[in-house]
Write an enzyme that holds these catalytic residues in place. Structure first.
Site, PDB file in Angstrom:
ATOM      1  N   CYS A   2      24.948  45.756  31.894  1.00 43.89           N
ATOM      2  CA  CYS A   2      23.790  45.182  31.947  1.00 43.89           C
ATOM      3  C   CYS A   2      23.164  45.913  31.188  1.00 43.89           C
ATOM      4  O   CYS A   2      23.195  46.603  29.736  1.00 43.89           O
ATOM      5  CB  CYS A   2      22.739  46.294  33.544  1.00 43.89           C
ATOM      6  SG  CYS A   2      23.412  46.211  34.959  1.00 43.89           S
ATOM      7  N   ARG A  27      26.212  41.918  27.523  1.00 44.26           N
ATOM      8  CA  ARG A  27      26.368  42.830  28.701  1.00 44.26           C
ATOM      9  C   ARG A  27      26.421  42.818  30.084  1.00 44.26           C
ATOM     10  O   ARG A  27      26.850  43.488  30.461  1.00 44.26           O
ATOM     11  CB  ARG A  27      25.354  44.243  28.162  1.00 44.26           C
ATOM     12  CG  ARG A  27      25.772  44.963  26.871  1.00 44.26           C
ATOM     13  CD  ARG A  27      24.145  45.463  26.295  1.00 44.26           C
ATOM     14  NE  ARG A  27      24.341  46.694  27.144  1.00 44.26           N
ATOM     15  CZ  ARG A  27      25.424  47.690  26.430  1.00 44.26           C
ATOM     16  NH1 ARG A  27      25.329  48.392  25.264  1.00 44.26           N
ATOM     17  NH2 ARG A  27      25.593  48.984  27.785  1.00 44.26           N
ATOM     18  N   TRP A  72      24.863  42.452  34.306  1.00 44.32           N
ATOM     19  CA  TRP A  72      25.642  42.391  35.682  1.00 44.32           C
ATOM     20  C   TRP A  72      26.291  42.695  37.431  1.00 44.32           C
ATOM     21  O   TRP A  72      26.143  43.507  36.789  1.00 44.32           O
ATOM     22  CB  TRP A  72      26.639  42.571  34.670  1.00 44.32           C
ATOM     23  CG  TRP A  72      28.843  43.169  34.772  1.00 44.32           C
ATOM     24  CD1 TRP A  72      29.207  41.714  34.700  1.00 44.32           C
ATOM     25  CD2 TRP A  72      29.047  43.740  35.490  1.00 44.32           C
ATOM     26  NE1 TRP A  72      30.246  41.735  34.747  1.00 44.32           N
ATOM     27  CE2 TRP A  72      30.274  42.547  35.366  1.00 44.32           C
ATOM     28  CE3 TRP A  72      29.097  44.758  36.460  1.00 44.32           C
ATOM     29  CZ2 TRP A  72      31.818  43.353  36.149  1.00 44.32           C
ATOM     30  CZ3 TRP A  72      30.718  45.492  36.792  1.00 44.32           C
ATOM     31  CH2 TRP A  72      31.561  44.100  36.920  1.00 44.32           C
ATOM     32  N   ASN A  98      20.417  50.120  34.542  1.00 46.18           N
ATOM     33  CA  ASN A  98      22.060  50.263  34.224  1.00 46.18           C
ATOM     34  C   ASN A  98      23.077  51.816  34.527  1.00 46.18           C
ATOM     35  O   ASN A  98      22.515  52.370  34.268  1.00 46.18           O
ATOM     36  CB  ASN A  98      22.401  50.408  32.852  1.00 46.18           C
ATOM     37  CG  ASN A  98      23.750  49.425  32.497  1.00 46.18           C
ATOM     38  OD1 ASN A  98      24.300  49.400  32.965  1.00 46.18           O
ATOM     39  ND2 ASN A  98      23.660  49.902  31.322  1.00 46.18           N
ATOM     40  N   GLY A  99      23.222  51.117  35.357  1.00 42.78           N
ATOM     41  CA  GLY A  99      24.863  51.463  36.059  1.00 42.78           C
ATOM     42  C   GLY A  99      25.321  51.549  37.845  1.00 42.78           C
ATOM     43  O   GLY A  99      24.577  50.919  38.460  1.00 42.78           O
ATOM     44  N   GLU A 516      47.885  41.285  24.146  1.00 41.69           N
ATOM     45  CA  GLU A 516      46.283  40.845  23.627  1.00 41.69           C
ATOM     46  C   GLU A 516      46.198  39.117  23.520  1.00 41.69           C
ATOM     47  O   GLU A 516      45.568  39.208  24.193  1.00 41.69           O
ATOM     48  CB  GLU A 516      46.268  41.531  22.582  1.00 41.69           C
ATOM     49  CG  GLU A 516      44.774  41.642  21.314  1.00 41.69           C
ATOM     50  CD  GLU A 516      44.000  41.801  22.469  1.00 41.69           C
ATOM     51  OE1 GLU A 516      42.498  41.303  22.382  1.00 41.69           O
ATOM     52  OE2 GLU A 516      43.702  42.454  23.233  1.00 41.69           O
ATOM     53  N   LYS A 520      43.813  37.488  25.728  1.00 45.54           N
ATOM     54  CA  LYS A 520      42.803  36.090  25.448  1.00 45.54           C
ATOM     55  C   LYS A 520      42.834  35.015  26.009  1.00 45.54           C
ATOM     56  O   LYS A 520      41.364  34.495  26.215  1.00 45.54           O
ATOM     57  CB  LYS A 520      43.433  36.247  23.880  1.00 45.54           C
ATOM     58  CG  LYS A 520      42.644  37.766  23.575  1.00 45.54           C
ATOM     59  CD  LYS A 520      41.271  37.689  22.808  1.00 45.54           C
ATOM     60  CE  LYS A 520      40.549  39.513  22.669  1.00 45.54           C
ATOM     61  NZ  LYS A 520      41.188  39.763  23.704  1.00 45.54           N
ATOM     62  N   GLU A 523      40.597  35.840  29.334  1.00 49.03           N
ATOM     63  CA  GLU A 523      39.298  36.298  29.548  1.00 49.03           C
ATOM     64  C   GLU A 523      38.565  34.767  29.730  1.00 49.03           C
ATOM     65  O   GLU A 523      37.379  34.793  30.260  1.00 49.03           O
ATOM     66  CB  GLU A 523      39.671  37.179  28.623  1.00 49.03           C
ATOM     67  CG  GLU A 523      39.688  38.747  28.671  1.00 49.03           C
ATOM     68  CD  GLU A 523      39.232  39.765  27.801  1.00 49.03           C
ATOM     69  OE1 GLU A 523      39.021  40.245  27.743  1.00 49.03           O
ATOM     70  OE2 GLU A 523      39.329  39.367  26.129  1.00 49.03           O
ATOM     71  N   HIS A 539      63.990  40.333  34.358  1.00 50.59           N
ATOM     72  CA  HIS A 539      64.069  40.906  34.881  1.00 50.59           C
ATOM     73  C   HIS A 539      63.209  40.286  35.642  1.00 50.59           C
ATOM     74  O   HIS A 539      61.834  41.222  36.225  1.00 50.59           O
ATOM     75  CB  HIS A 539      63.789  42.540  34.640  1.00 50.59           C
ATOM     76  CG  HIS A 539      64.928  42.980  34.008  1.00 50.59           C
ATOM     77  ND1 HIS A 539      65.236  43.242  35.184  1.00 50.59           N
ATOM     78  CD2 HIS A 539      64.774  42.868  32.716  1.00 50.59           C
ATOM     79  CE1 HIS A 539      66.983  43.148  34.275  1.00 50.59           C
ATOM     80  NE2 HIS A 539      66.383  43.312  32.100  1.00 50.59           N
ATOM     81  N   LYS A 638      30.573  42.749  27.672  1.00 51.80           N
ATOM     82  CA  LYS A 638      31.179  43.457  26.540  1.00 51.80           C
ATOM     83  C   LYS A 638      31.265  44.856  26.584  1.00 51.80           C
ATOM     84  O   LYS A 638      32.438  45.508  26.410  1.00 51.80           O
ATOM     85  CB  LYS A 638      30.313  43.091  25.369  1.00 51.80           C
ATOM     86  CG  LYS A 638      31.176  43.422  24.007  1.00 51.80           C
ATOM     87  CD  LYS A 638      32.090  42.673  23.900  1.00 51.80           C
ATOM     88  CE  LYS A 638      32.724  43.490  22.274  1.00 51.80           C
ATOM     89  NZ  LYS A 638      33.810  42.429  21.914  1.00 51.80           N
TER      90      LYS A 638
END
Length: 643
Positions: A2, A27, A72, A98-99, A516, A520, A523, A539, A638
């Site tokens: 947010c 955000r 968000w 926000n929170g 990583e 990406k 995402e 395995h 983000k």
């Protein structure tokens, strides 16, 4: 998560708030809203979706005071009723938050018994109604009601409030969610991130947890604790420019941030990686690159860990000395920063011979980690410096008496302020939700740290100097990788854009790069992707391999290249399709793999900074071809400032 922005001054608030929300949209972008005060009325506009949906209904809102929010979702689906700002039953003020209010359920039930009703599913509305109840029942001012209400709240918040009763008033408070006060010429700004107001003022005050600012048009701003103790915080000047937070001709921020990695890493190493006794390394495109040095003395200087400090007993020390004496290093991080921490584990153990553990910050504080304050050093890594789980890990380690060192990108962030010392990335603002240049800068910082700790102790001087020289060449090599391989990567993206699954495999230093690369891909393209150590393929994951699932191998000619080559042959034996990243000059994989991307030869210690770049480009181009919103992928944000 947010984004909050607020304004009090002489200008039209709505335009400033709208522009600020557009910059804070990374955000959260489920819904957005703006509230202003004009002619004794509260004017509120909300829209589901991105900030651009809000623009047509807010540009001409009257009023020179107001608040804005981009959401968000945590409590309640994205909808206009759940969008912020929220108001009490009498619409006397509006609040953006926000929170997460963790005790919102018992608070809501208590308020219901007192006659309050609720129009939304949010925890934020509970806080609004709590302030209203406290204000009316005790006949308090809005400022005092906010203080008393916050004393009953458990959880995290960053809030901004504007009032109909006093249109010259703005209130903001913080606990666990970042807030910055911008101080201009007879105008004030509050935001989750200074990018929301950078063109108006560079003078800022970073609010700490448990602090509140009350802004009055005539008397200015007053910072205090939420309990009412007045404070006199320092005003600092912002770094960065407006141009850094704009796309600069690129289609997406992620594209820009991939392309500017050579410059970002030069800035990260500037003044730290020194090839000569007289000067830092020259920029990649410098005309005087071939000047003769005064003396050839490659070395690294890290002021953040080399400054003399004093403990509570008056004993002087540096963080560098603490690192060199440490029996164990614990790295705490989340997401991409955790992957960088894994690379750091390989570097620190290889070069410094110090045992390292890499912990998910979200798990670190909730399990019984045995900490030995005299022997352990904790490193926390976060691009924003505000990641909630990483902050919690930092505070837990500090409460146990451990020395904590921070690695972050945002100057003045909470992690930068609360750690014992640290190292800034200096990579410039990263706006795209999927991290790129922050990852490579984090790896560079961990390489510099590892080399500085090991110098003269655990590796030969010749090896140390050669690695320092090699670090200085990384920016130029990344530029070469992009120029030489992007057209081929676009070709690969066209072939595999419709894939449903991908497997990423690497070993040693490049196992974290496989993780990583997979992150990406999932995402921003929404293709299911997994990263594994290449040998672990046998395995379980090998059961998934067929001719429809691309397998990406990082196969540099390092100490375990032959093992990775064997893993590639195992995939080919099962009719798998392979994309390989390997060294320039290596032709062994050309006939074996469907596609081979070749990058400059480097030592395995620094290879992750190069091998990750083609994976960034591949995920970017596949996502674009699939029509995905690269900078604002669904369900993500983000800066993760909630647990």
């Amino acid at each position: 998560m947010c984004g909050i922005t607020a304004y009090l001054g002489k200008k039209q608030a709505s335009k400033i708030l709208l522009a600020g929300l557009a910059r804070l949209e990374y955000r959260g972008y489920d819904s957005a809203g703006i509230s202003t005060v004009a002619d004794g009325q509260l004017v509120i506009r909300k829209k589901v979706g991105k900030v651009k949906e809000l623009k047509p209904v807010t540009e001409d809102l009257p009023g020179s005071v107001g608040i804005g929010h981009t959401r968000w979702a945590t409590h309640g689906e994205p909808s206009e009723k759940n969008a912020h700002p929220h108001v009490p039953s009498d619409s006397s003020f509006s609040l953006a938050h926000n929170g997460i209010i963790e005790n919102f359920v018992p608070l809501r039930e208590s308020l219901k018994r007192k006659g309050h009703s609720f129009y939304s599913e949010t925890d934020t509305e509970v806080l609004v109604k709590l302030i209203e109840e406290v204000k009316k029942s005790a006949n308090l001012s809005l400022e005092e009601a906010v203080r008393q209400a916050l004393s009953q709240v458990v959880g995290a918040y960053g809030i901004a409030i504007c009032s109909v009763e006093n249109p010259d008033l703005l209130i903001a408070a913080r606990m666990g969610s970042p807030l910055i006060l911008g101080v201009g010429e007879d105008e004030w700004f509050v935001a989750s991130d200074a990018s929301a107001f950078i063109e108006y003022t560079r003078q800022v005050i970073h609010l700490n947890d448990g602090e509140m600012v009350v802004i009055d048009r005539s008397s200015g701003h007053k910072v205090s604790t939420t309990q009412g103790t007045e404070l006199n915080p320092a005003t600092v000047e912002l770094e960065g420019t407006l141009e850094q937070i704009e796309k600069g001709g690129y289609k997406h921020f992620m594209q820009k941030e991939i392309m500017e990695q050579p410059i970002a890493l030069e800035n990260c190493m500037r003044g730290r990686v020194k090839l000569f006794s007289s000067a830092p390394p020259s920029p990649v495109n410098s005309e005087d690159r071939n000047e003769k040095p005064v003396s050839d003395s490659p070395h690294i200087t890290l002021g953040g860990i080399e400054q003399m400090m004093e403990d509570k007993d008056g004993k002087q020390f540096t963080l560098l000395q603490k690192f060199q004496a440490a029996r164990r290093i614990i790295i705490c991080a989340c997401g991409t920063s955790w992957h960088a921490g894994l690379v750091g584990e390989y570097m620190l153990e290889h070069l410094c011979k110090i045992p390292v553990e890499v912990e998910y910050a979200s798990e670190f504080r909730y399990r019984s980690v045995v900490l030995r304050p005299e022997e352990d050093i904790v490193i926390v890594i976060s691009q924003s410096g505000e990641t909630a789980d990483t902050l919690a890990a930092l505070r837990h380690a500090k409460s146990q008496g451990c020395t904590v060192v921070g690695i972050c990108n945002t100057v003045g962030s909470t992690i930068a302020r609360e750690t014992d010392g640290g190292i800034y990335l200096h990579a410039g603002p990263e706006i795209g939700v999927a991290s790129t240049k922050a990852f490579t800068a984090q790896v560079i910082v961990l390489a510099m740290l590892s080399l500085r700790i090991s110098q003269g102790l655990t590796i030969p001087e010749t090896v140390y100097k050669e690695l320092v020289r090699e670090l200085s060449t990384i920016p130029e090599k990344i530029g070469n990788i992009i120029r030489a391989n992007e057209s081929k990567i676009i070709e690969i993206a066209k072939v595999y854009r419709y894939a449903h699954h991908c497997l990423y495999l690497g070993r040693g230093y490049n196992y974290p790069v496989a993780l990583e690369g997979a992150l990406k891909m999932k995402e921003i393209s929404y293709i299911h992707a997994e990263g594994y150590p290449a040998a672990e393929m046998k395995h379980g994951p090998i059961a998934l391999i067929d001719n429809l699932m691309p397998v990406v191998f990082i196969a540099m000619q390092d100490s375990i290249y032959e093992k990775v080559k064997s893993n590639i042959m195992e995939v080919k034996a099962r009719k798998g399709t392979v994309i390989a990243i390997t060294d320039e000059g290596n032709s062994e994989l050309d006939e074996l793999c469907e596609y081979v991307i070749k990058i400059p030869n480097v030592s395995e210690v620094v290879s992750p900074v190069l091998t990750v770049v083609p994976l960034q480009l591949l995920s970017y181009h596949i996502a674009v071809m699939r029509g995905c919103d690269v900078d604002m992928p669904r369900n993500l944000a983000k800066s993760v400032t909630t647990e």
